[in-house]
Motif scaffolding. Sequence first.
Motif, PDB file in Angstrom:
ATOM      1  N   VAL A 185      31.111 137.055  14.533  1.00  0.00           N
ATOM      2  CA  VAL A 185      30.487 138.345  14.242  1.00  0.00           C
ATOM      3  C   VAL A 185      30.959 138.819  12.875  1.00  0.00           C
ATOM      4  O   VAL A 185      32.157 138.806  12.579  1.00  0.00           O
ATOM      5  CB  VAL A 185      30.844 139.385  15.314  1.00  0.00           C
ATOM      6  CG1 VAL A 185      30.258 140.744  14.960  1.00  0.00           C
ATOM      7  CG2 VAL A 185      30.334 138.929  16.669  1.00  0.00           C
ATOM      8  N   THR A 186      30.024 139.211  12.016  1.00  0.00           N
ATOM      9  CA  THR A 186      30.353 139.684  10.676  1.00  0.00           C
ATOM     10  C   THR A 186      29.845 141.105  10.495  1.00  0.00           C
ATOM     11  O   THR A 186      29.102 141.625  11.330  1.00  0.00           O
ATOM     12  CB  THR A 186      29.719 138.778   9.615  1.00  0.00           C
ATOM     13  OG1 THR A 186      28.283 138.811   9.763  1.00  0.00           O
ATOM     14  CG2 THR A 186      30.210 137.336   9.761  1.00  0.00           C
ATOM     15  N   ILE A 187      30.223 141.700   9.383  1.00  0.00           N
ATOM     16  CA  ILE A 187      29.782 143.061   9.081  1.00  0.00           C
ATOM     17  C   ILE A 187      29.500 143.156   7.589  1.00  0.00           C
ATOM     18  O   ILE A 187      30.102 142.428   6.789  1.00  0.00           O
ATOM     19  CB  ILE A 187      30.838 144.112   9.519  1.00  0.00           C
ATOM     20  CG1 ILE A 187      30.225 145.514   9.542  1.00  0.00           C
ATOM     21  CG2 ILE A 187      32.076 144.050   8.628  1.00  0.00           C
ATOM     22  CD1 ILE A 187      31.068 146.538  10.267  1.00  0.00           C
ATOM     23  N   GLY A 188      28.557 144.008   7.211  1.00  0.00           N
ATOM     24  CA  GLY A 188      28.207 144.178   5.809  1.00  0.00           C
ATOM     25  C   GLY A 188      29.131 145.155   5.105  1.00  0.00           C
ATOM     26  O   GLY A 188      29.752 146.021   5.735  1.00  0.00           O
ATOM     27  N   PRO A 189      29.233 145.063   3.781  1.00  0.00           N
ATOM     28  CA  PRO A 189      30.162 145.914   3.030  1.00  0.00           C
ATOM     29  C   PRO A 189      29.767 147.387   3.022  1.00  0.00           C
ATOM     30  O   PRO A 189      30.610 148.258   2.802  1.00  0.00           O
ATOM     31  CB  PRO A 189      30.118 145.321   1.621  1.00  0.00           C
ATOM     32  CG  PRO A 189      28.762 144.682   1.537  1.00  0.00           C
ATOM     33  CD  PRO A 189      28.504 144.135   2.896  1.00  0.00           C
ATOM     34  N   VAL A 238      33.663 140.249   6.192  1.00  0.00           N
ATOM     35  CA  VAL A 238      32.681 141.082   5.503  1.00  0.00           C
ATOM     36  C   VAL A 238      31.844 140.155   4.622  1.00  0.00           C
ATOM     37  O   VAL A 238      32.390 139.418   3.792  1.00  0.00           O
ATOM     38  CB  VAL A 238      33.358 142.163   4.652  1.00  0.00           C
ATOM     39  CG1 VAL A 238      32.304 143.072   4.025  1.00  0.00           C
ATOM     40  CG2 VAL A 238      34.323 142.981   5.501  1.00  0.00           C
ATOM     41  N   VAL A 239      30.500 140.169   4.817  1.00  0.00           N
ATOM     42  CA  VAL A 239      29.636 139.234   4.099  1.00  0.00           C
ATOM     43  C   VAL A 239      28.490 139.977   3.440  1.00  0.00           C
ATOM     44  O   VAL A 239      28.155 141.107   3.813  1.00  0.00           O
ATOM     45  CB  VAL A 239      29.074 138.156   5.056  1.00  0.00           C
ATOM     46  CG1 VAL A 239      30.199 137.365   5.709  1.00  0.00           C
ATOM     47  CG2 VAL A 239      28.188 138.786   6.131  1.00  0.00           C
ATOM     48  N   ASP A 240      27.866 139.303   2.419  1.00  0.00           N
ATOM     49  CA  ASP A 240      26.686 139.881   1.780  1.00  0.00           C
ATOM     50  C   ASP A 240      25.438 139.491   2.564  1.00  0.00           C
ATOM     51  O   ASP A 240      25.522 138.891   3.645  1.00  0.00           O
ATOM     52  CB  ASP A 240      26.595 139.448   0.314  1.00  0.00           C
ATOM     53  CG  ASP A 240      26.429 137.935   0.156  1.00  0.00           C
ATOM     54  OD1 ASP A 240      26.132 137.250   1.157  1.00  0.00           O
ATOM     55  OD2 ASP A 240      26.610 137.445  -0.976  1.00  0.00           O
ATOM     56  N   ARG A 254      27.490 135.190   2.469  1.00  0.00           N
ATOM     57  CA  ARG A 254      28.638 134.761   1.663  1.00  0.00           C
ATOM     58  C   ARG A 254      29.788 135.746   1.856  1.00  0.00           C
ATOM     59  O   ARG A 254      29.570 136.966   1.912  1.00  0.00           O
ATOM     60  CB  ARG A 254      28.250 134.665   0.191  1.00  0.00           C
ATOM     61  CG  ARG A 254      27.204 133.602  -0.108  1.00  0.00           C
ATOM     62  CD  ARG A 254      27.025 133.442  -1.607  1.00  0.00           C
ATOM     63  NE  ARG A 254      26.473 134.662  -2.184  1.00  0.00           N
ATOM     64  CZ  ARG A 254      25.196 134.819  -2.505  1.00  0.00           C
ATOM     65  NH1 ARG A 254      24.339 133.850  -2.283  1.00  0.00           N
ATOM     66  NH2 ARG A 254      24.763 135.947  -3.034  1.00  0.00           N
ATOM     67  N   PRO A 255      31.026 135.257   1.923  1.00  0.00           N
ATOM     68  CA  PRO A 255      32.165 136.127   2.207  1.00  0.00           C
ATOM     69  C   PRO A 255      32.523 137.031   1.039  1.00  0.00           C
ATOM     70  O   PRO A 255      32.543 136.604  -0.119  1.00  0.00           O
ATOM     71  CB  PRO A 255      33.294 135.125   2.505  1.00  0.00           C
ATOM     72  CG  PRO A 255      32.930 133.915   1.712  1.00  0.00           C
ATOM     73  CD  PRO A 255      31.428 133.843   1.760  1.00  0.00           C
ATOM     74  N   LEU A 256      32.787 138.292   1.349  1.00  0.00           N
ATOM     75  CA  LEU A 256      33.235 139.265   0.349  1.00  0.00           C
ATOM     76  C   LEU A 256      34.672 139.701   0.600  1.00  0.00           C
ATOM     77  O   LEU A 256      35.398 140.045  -0.332  1.00  0.00           O
ATOM     78  CB  LEU A 256      32.322 140.498   0.367  1.00  0.00           C
ATOM     79  CG  LEU A 256      30.837 140.249   0.069  1.00  0.00           C
ATOM     80  CD1 LEU A 256      30.061 141.551   0.243  1.00  0.00           C
ATOM     81  CD2 LEU A 256      30.653 139.703  -1.335  1.00  0.00           C
ATOM     82  N   GLY A 257      35.090 139.709   1.859  1.00  0.00           N
ATOM     83  CA  GLY A 257      36.426 140.156   2.214  1.00  0.00           C
ATOM     84  C   GLY A 257      36.607 140.133   3.712  1.00  0.00           C
ATOM     85  O   GLY A 257      35.782 139.582   4.444  1.00  0.00           O
ATOM     86  N   VAL A 258      37.678 140.739   4.171  1.00  0.00           N
ATOM     87  CA  VAL A 258      37.966 140.839   5.597  1.00  0.00           C
ATOM     88  C   VAL A 258      38.456 142.252   5.885  1.00  0.00           C
ATOM     89  O   VAL A 258      39.283 142.794   5.147  1.00  0.00           O
ATOM     90  CB  VAL A 258      39.042 139.819   6.037  1.00  0.00           C
ATOM     91  CG1 VAL A 258      39.413 140.042   7.490  1.00  0.00           C
ATOM     92  CG2 VAL A 258      38.545 138.398   5.832  1.00  0.00           C
ATOM     93  N   VAL A 259      37.956 142.856   6.950  1.00  0.00           N
ATOM     94  CA  VAL A 259      38.458 144.155   7.388  1.00  0.00           C
ATOM     95  C   VAL A 259      39.207 143.935   8.695  1.00  0.00           C
ATOM     96  O   VAL A 259      38.716 143.273   9.603  1.00  0.00           O
ATOM     97  CB  VAL A 259      37.305 145.169   7.551  1.00  0.00           C
ATOM     98  CG1 VAL A 259      36.296 144.729   8.583  1.00  0.00           C
ATOM     99  CG2 VAL A 259      37.862 146.544   7.927  1.00  0.00           C
TER     100      VAL A 259
END
Length: 343
Positions: free
Chosen positions: A22-26, A47-49, A53-58
């Motif tokens: 499971v991912t989440i948007g920025p 956190v993905v676009d 593509r990965p942008l970070g992790v929360v």
Amino acid sequence: MLDLAHSISEKRARDVMTTPVVTIGPDETARAAAEAMLRLRVSGLPVVDAEGRPLGVVSEGDFRFADAATRQRQREAWVKILSGGQDMAGEYLDTLDREAETVRQIMARPALSVDEDAPVSEVGDLMGAHRVKRILVLRAGAVVGVVTRADLLRFFAPEEPAPSRPVTPEVFDAARQEARFRLKQLKRAEAAPPAAPKIPEGGATAAELKAMVNQFEQSKSRVKDDAQRQAKEKRDELVKELLASRFSDQELAHLMTLAREAARRGETGVAALTFPTALCTDGGRAINLPDPQWPATLQGKAADFFLRWDKDLRPLGFALSARIATFPDGFPGDAELSLVWGR
């Protein structure tokens, strides 16, 4: 032990990752991230676009509160929910709304990631070096899974019972070092030169037999090349001879004799002249199509025969046909002119 080490050396990130993830948007709210983690009972989200593509992790540690008392109280609520409680404190989520509006403001970046084909040992080294709890797994640049400390611990030390609490860096490093030690043992065992096999009397190794086959194939290829070279030389000489020769009266008389014999057998035509297509200016292309202008491509003896037919045989009612008689390697080889009288 070596079997386990061999398994570790062959496995890749895709073999141990948790998927789907499971991912989440920025631009999602911090409240949405917290609700997702509480609902899924996980401590972090990639956190993905829009393309994945990965942008970070929360993660849990990225949420901040106004004072220590509030932070402790919300921490206790968080732990209660993650450990199985069903109450979700509205005050806790309200505090998130006040502290950060979007995930982009609180996420940790950059996100540590590996390709799905990365060796498991590489994933463990990356996790240990950066002291993180999770590594994202990518396929064509997009997130397809996540590997956590607990995932690798189950892989490095399958004989150990699954931990009931989060895996500490110390426990993870110990398991990783043990796996590394096993890999070194495996490499030493594989590097040891095997005992030379004993060849039976009169026998041979597979490599020796393969060399004999290669020698045979090379010899056969040389024979074929020599035969092709000789055939080409002979054909070139024939073309030179036909370019300089003419269709004689004796050959014309012999052709008429062949025509009579063919007619007695009930045949309606007879081959008059066969020659290499190299005698044609276009290599026989017009004859092969066929193109009505094919007579204009004839040279040497073939052209002379056409003129003899046009002058002496056409007035007697004979027709002339042309075709490609052979196709070596798929290309026109010999052309054939035939005298035809029909039925």
